[in-house]
Design an enzyme around this catalytic site. Structure first.
Site, mmCIF file in Angstrom:
data_model
loop_
_atom_site.group_PDB
_atom_site.id
_atom_site.type_symbol
_atom_site.label_atom_id
_atom_site.label_comp_id
_atom_site.label_asym_id
_atom_site.label_seq_id
_atom_site.Cartn_x
_atom_site.Cartn_y
_atom_site.Cartn_z
ATOM 1 N N GLU A 1 0.816 -1.219 0.000
ATOM 2 C CA GLU A 1 0.000 0.000 0.000
ATOM 3 C C GLU A 1 0.846 1.264 0.000
ATOM 4 O O GLU A 1 0.555 2.228 -0.709
ATOM 5 C CB GLU A 1 -0.956 0.011 1.205
ATOM 6 C CG GLU A 1 -2.192 -0.863 1.062
ATOM 7 C CD GLU A 1 -1.937 -2.336 1.320
ATOM 8 O OE1 GLU A 1 -0.781 -2.686 1.621
ATOM 9 O OE2 GLU A 1 -2.879 -3.145 1.225
ATOM 10 N N GLN B 1 -8.013 -1.972 -0.786
ATOM 11 C CA GLN B 1 -8.964 -3.089 -0.829
ATOM 12 C C GLN B 1 -10.034 -2.907 0.258
ATOM 13 O O GLN B 1 -11.203 -3.138 0.029
ATOM 14 C CB GLN B 1 -8.228 -4.409 -0.681
ATOM 15 C CG GLN B 1 -9.041 -5.572 -1.195
ATOM 16 C CD GLN B 1 -8.168 -6.746 -1.566
ATOM 17 O OE1 GLN B 1 -7.499 -7.320 -0.697
ATOM 18 N NE2 GLN B 1 -8.153 -7.119 -2.831
ATOM 19 N N PHE B 2 -9.596 -2.470 1.416
ATOM 20 C CA PHE B 2 -10.497 -2.046 2.493
ATOM 21 C C PHE B 2 -9.891 -0.782 3.092
ATOM 22 O O PHE B 2 -8.663 -0.684 3.204
ATOM 23 C CB PHE B 2 -10.614 -3.126 3.585
ATOM 24 C CG PHE B 2 -11.443 -4.317 3.174
ATOM 25 C CD1 PHE B 2 -12.775 -4.438 3.581
ATOM 26 C CD2 PHE B 2 -10.909 -5.307 2.374
ATOM 27 C CE1 PHE B 2 -13.543 -5.529 3.191
ATOM 28 C CE2 PHE B 2 -11.672 -6.395 1.980
ATOM 29 C CZ PHE B 2 -12.989 -6.521 2.389
ATOM 30 N N ASP C 1 -9.534 0.026 5.936
ATOM 31 C CA ASP C 1 -8.703 -0.341 7.094
ATOM 32 C C ASP C 1 -7.214 -0.400 6.725
ATOM 33 O O ASP C 1 -6.353 -0.132 7.550
ATOM 34 C CB ASP C 1 -9.117 -1.710 7.626
ATOM 35 C CG ASP C 1 -10.613 -1.793 7.886
ATOM 36 O OD1 ASP C 1 -11.012 -1.879 9.047
ATOM 37 O OD2 ASP C 1 -11.387 -1.745 6.911
ATOM 38 N N PHE C 2 -6.925 -0.800 5.470
ATOM 39 C CA PHE C 2 -5.521 -1.009 5.094
ATOM 40 C C PHE C 2 -4.796 0.292 4.775
ATOM 41 O O PHE C 2 -3.604 0.293 4.466
ATOM 42 C CB PHE C 2 -5.426 -2.012 3.930
ATOM 43 C CG PHE C 2 -6.097 -3.321 4.260
ATOM 44 C CD1 PHE C 2 -5.965 -3.868 5.532
ATOM 45 C CD2 PHE C 2 -6.878 -3.989 3.338
ATOM 46 C CE1 PHE C 2 -6.602 -5.058 5.862
ATOM 47 C CE2 PHE C 2 -7.514 -5.182 3.665
ATOM 48 C CZ PHE C 2 -7.380 -5.721 4.931
ATOM 49 N N HIS D 1 -11.958 -5.046 8.917
ATOM 50 C CA HIS D 1 -12.601 -4.894 7.609
ATOM 51 C C HIS D 1 -13.866 -4.044 7.738
ATOM 52 O O HIS D 1 -14.740 -4.123 6.895
ATOM 53 C CB HIS D 1 -12.971 -6.265 7.014
ATOM 54 C CG HIS D 1 -11.789 -7.061 6.566
ATOM 55 N ND1 HIS D 1 -10.972 -7.745 7.433
ATOM 56 C CD2 HIS D 1 -11.270 -7.267 5.318
ATOM 57 C CE1 HIS D 1 -10.010 -8.349 6.745
ATOM 58 N NE2 HIS D 1 -10.168 -8.078 5.476
#
Ligand SMILES: Cc1ncc(C[n+]2csc(CCOP(=O)(O)OP(=O)(O)O)c2C)c(N)n1
Length: 651
Positions: free
Chosen positions: A390, A412-413, A415-416, A457
């Protein structure tokens, strides 16, 4: 520089004494318009690109007419004109920006490279690994240079890494690597010149470890007590400048007289430039200018950006307004997810220079299938699967924008984003304010809970970004806004975080205007008027408020959908307060430090006279978001919404 430092005329300086051959040799081996990502010891990059010394001196004094209008210290500044990318203190993040620039060269079929520096200490950062891995996987023409000077501040290399040589790491990434004498300018120059050619011809990255030594402290104040004296004696004999001078004398290229004349010439030049450098007027702070420089203007004067855009075929240049006018009448019922997909697809058609990057977004279509079918239409060069890196991908997005591309990264989420946080907060957000380079980057953030996906997530992390000047944060709640705000975000030349609530993807539908249109960033939407209380909310909260109002028709509820969280639409907030005098701030994010607190403070200060009740906040619990559906329900703000409305109604 040492004298100036002692006189207190420059605030901080990291000496490159003993390491000059690397910065100078590397810069000389490149073309003038190839981007370099230097670090704190690379004065030689700035001087070898012929930046006027007087302006450099102004920069180091923090003068307005330096390279960063007094906003940056020491070597933390860049210059678009000189193709030098200003570092941030965190060292490693510079490496991935070089990936992005190299990707731009590759996509444009330009025979050019980018070059990034790191110290031996910086190679321990995750950013080093991510940048090299991405460069290798994407076959990017980029040179990574390690200046191995034996120490990272006081930490010797024996406490920094275990491999024999850092150049050996190249093999692990599947790229070539070499270790050279960094104190021999001819070796540095020749090697890099050759490697530059290799990178262009083979479209590959290269790792170069330059062995050298830091002859002074990390910075002057920290001293050199921890360095054994015999090392100074040893490396003194290898001084790159003295040795090169001796070589030129021995080869009869220069005479003693020439050397003396050159010394005199440079001494005079430096002293004259110093005089000009100290002529800056005293700084007068201008708040309007400070705020104005945070963002690039939409009609950017970035010549690179314009040049890339003019490469677009004319069919993509159709003016926005005309399209909206001709197509405004037709609307189709779409799901939230279709609005996002439509906005993205139209933007890809509109901007030939828009590149999409994210994990599994190519053939697989993304974790939520938003980019399904995009590879077939736009090709793999523009719809790029990424390694799980990321930080490097956010950095690469910035690098793309330095070469006039637009980038959209799909987290992707949401959260990441934590593992790309540094690049977002410190590079994307601050770069325009610091030295005028815009970050034409959109990061899509699939966010939120309600789907039993657990603490990693489901998070609502928009407040982290709302707190960071230099970012824009949008958060649509309807399919129409999902499309229009995404198009607007992509058209905006600044970094925009686009939050898309996963629970809305397939559960919410609505009319969406066909064709290409923008929803203005910074404008809230009045969902419905009412007389009893006002709910100010966004994202899933809009649907909770609407459901509540529908199920309680005896209450007259005014609902505002903020749509943009940074910048906030204060006029709309004030209108909501004025309408009922009773305000409930509703969001899925936890209560402490959530956006509700910020808005409540603003209302208290600016709309006190309009209030008939205390400002209430309905938000999620101050815990991580739990997995079990019953626990998650209890965590969520909506489980307390009815209660809060009742309380407010009773005032
Ligand atoms: C992420 C991060 N951690 C710590 C620091 C503090 N710091 C600044 S420079 C430095 C040493 C860097 O060593 P190296 O990469 O070998 O470069 P050198 O200074 O030797 O040129 C440290 C620890 C920092 N700037 N950024």
């Amino acid at each position: 520089m040492l004298v100036l430092l002692r006189q207190g005329r420059i605030s901080k300086w990291f000496s490159g004494i003993g390491q000059e051959a690397i910065a100078v040799g590397a810069t000389m081996a490149l073309q003038q318009d190839e981007w370099i990502m230097p670090l704190h010891r690379n004065l030689g990059v700035f001087t070898s690109r012929n930046m006027p010394l007087n302006k450099l001196f102004k920069q180091w004094q923090g003068s307005k007419d330096g390279y960063s209008k007094g906003r940056e210290r020491s070597f933390h500044f860049g210059s678009k004109e000189h193709h030098i990318c200003g570092m941030i203190s965190h060292l490693g993040p510079q490496l991935a920006i070089a990936d992005g620039v190299a990707l731009a060269h590759k996509l444009s079929n330009e025979a050019k490279i980018s070059l990034a520096f790191t110290g031996d200490g910086g190679t321990s950062e995750g950013d080093f690994h991510e940048a090299l891995n991405v460069a290798a996987v994407w076959d990017l023409p980029v040179i990574f240079i390690i200046e191995n000077n034996g120490y990272g501040l006081s930490t010797p290399t024996s406490e920094q890494y275990r491999c024999f040589s850092l150049a050996e790491r190249a093999k692990g990434y599947g790229m070539e690597g070499i270790r050279i004498d960094g104190n021999n300018i001819l070796e540095v120059y020749d090697t890099i010149k050759g490697i530059r050619k290799y990178c262009i011809e083979n479209q590959k990255p290269y790792l170069i470890e330059c062995m050298t030594f830091r002859m002074r402290g990390h910075e002057e104040a920290s001293g050199v007590k921890y360095v054994p004296k015999h090392l100074f004696d040893l490396w003194e004999k290898k001084d790159p400048i003295k040795n090169y001078e001796a070589y030129l004398l021995a080869e009869n290229i220069l005479s003693e007289n020439d050397v003396a004349a050159l010394h005199q010439e440079y001494k005079e030049y430096i002293e004259n430039e110093l005089k000009v450098g100290f002529e800056s007027p005293a700084m007068v702070a201008n708040t309007a200018e400070e705020i104005n420089d945070l963002f690039a203007k939409k009609t950017t004067d970035n010549p690179l950006q314009t040049s890339v855009e003019t490469r677009q075929p004319s069919r993509f240049k159709k003016p926005l307004a005309a399209q909206t006018a001709t197509q405004a009448a037709i609307t189709t019922e779409q799901r939230f997810i279709d609005g996002i997909k439509d906005g993205l697809k139209l933007s890809m058609q509109q901007h030939e220079n828009l590149i999409l990057m994210g994990q599994d977004i190519a053939e697989y279509g993304g974790a939520f299938k938003i980019t399904e079918g995009f590879v077939e239409e736009f090709g793999k060069a523009r719809v790029r699967n990424t390694p799980i890196c990321e930080s490097a991908i956010v950095g690469a997005a910035l690098g793309l924008s330095m070469q006039g591309y637009k980038a959209m990264m799909e987290m992707q989420f949401a959260d990441f984003a934590t593992v790309g946080f540094n690049q977002i907060i410190n590079n994307l957000a601050k770069i325009h304010y610091r030295w005028g380079q815009n970050a034409d980057v959109v990061i899509r953030m699939p966010t939120g809970g309600g789907v039993g996906a657990g603490p990693f997530h489901s998070q609502s992390n928009e407040a982290w970004f709302v707190h960071t000047p230099g970012l824009k944060v949008v958060y649509p709640s309807t399919p129409a806004d999902a499309k229009g705000l995404l198009i607007a975000a992509i058209n905006d030349p600044n970094p925009v975080l686009y939050f898309e609530h996963k629970a809305l993807y397939r559960s919410v539908s609505g009319p969406v205007t066909d064709g290409y249109y923008e929803t203005e960033i910074g404008k809230a939407r009045l969902v419905q008027t009412g007389n009893d209380i006002s709910i100010i909310t966004y994202g899933a909260g809009v649907h909770w408020a609407m459901d509540y109002a529908k199920n309680h028709p005896h209450y007259s509820i005014y609902i505002v959908d903020l749509r943009t969280l940074l910048p906030l639409d204060y006029d709309a907030i004030k209108a909501a307060v004025a309408a009922t005098g009773k305000v409930l701030l509703l969001h899925e994010d936890s209560v402490t430090g959530g956006l509700g607190g910020e808005i409540a403070a603003w209302i208290a200060q600016h709309c006190f006279h309009l209030l008939d009740a205390p400002i209430m906040r309905c938000a999620s619990l101050d815990t991580p978001i739990p997995f079990n559906l019953e626990l998650e329900k209890n965590f969520m703000a909506y489980s307390r919404l009815g209660n809060m409305v009742e309380q407010l109604m009773q005032y």
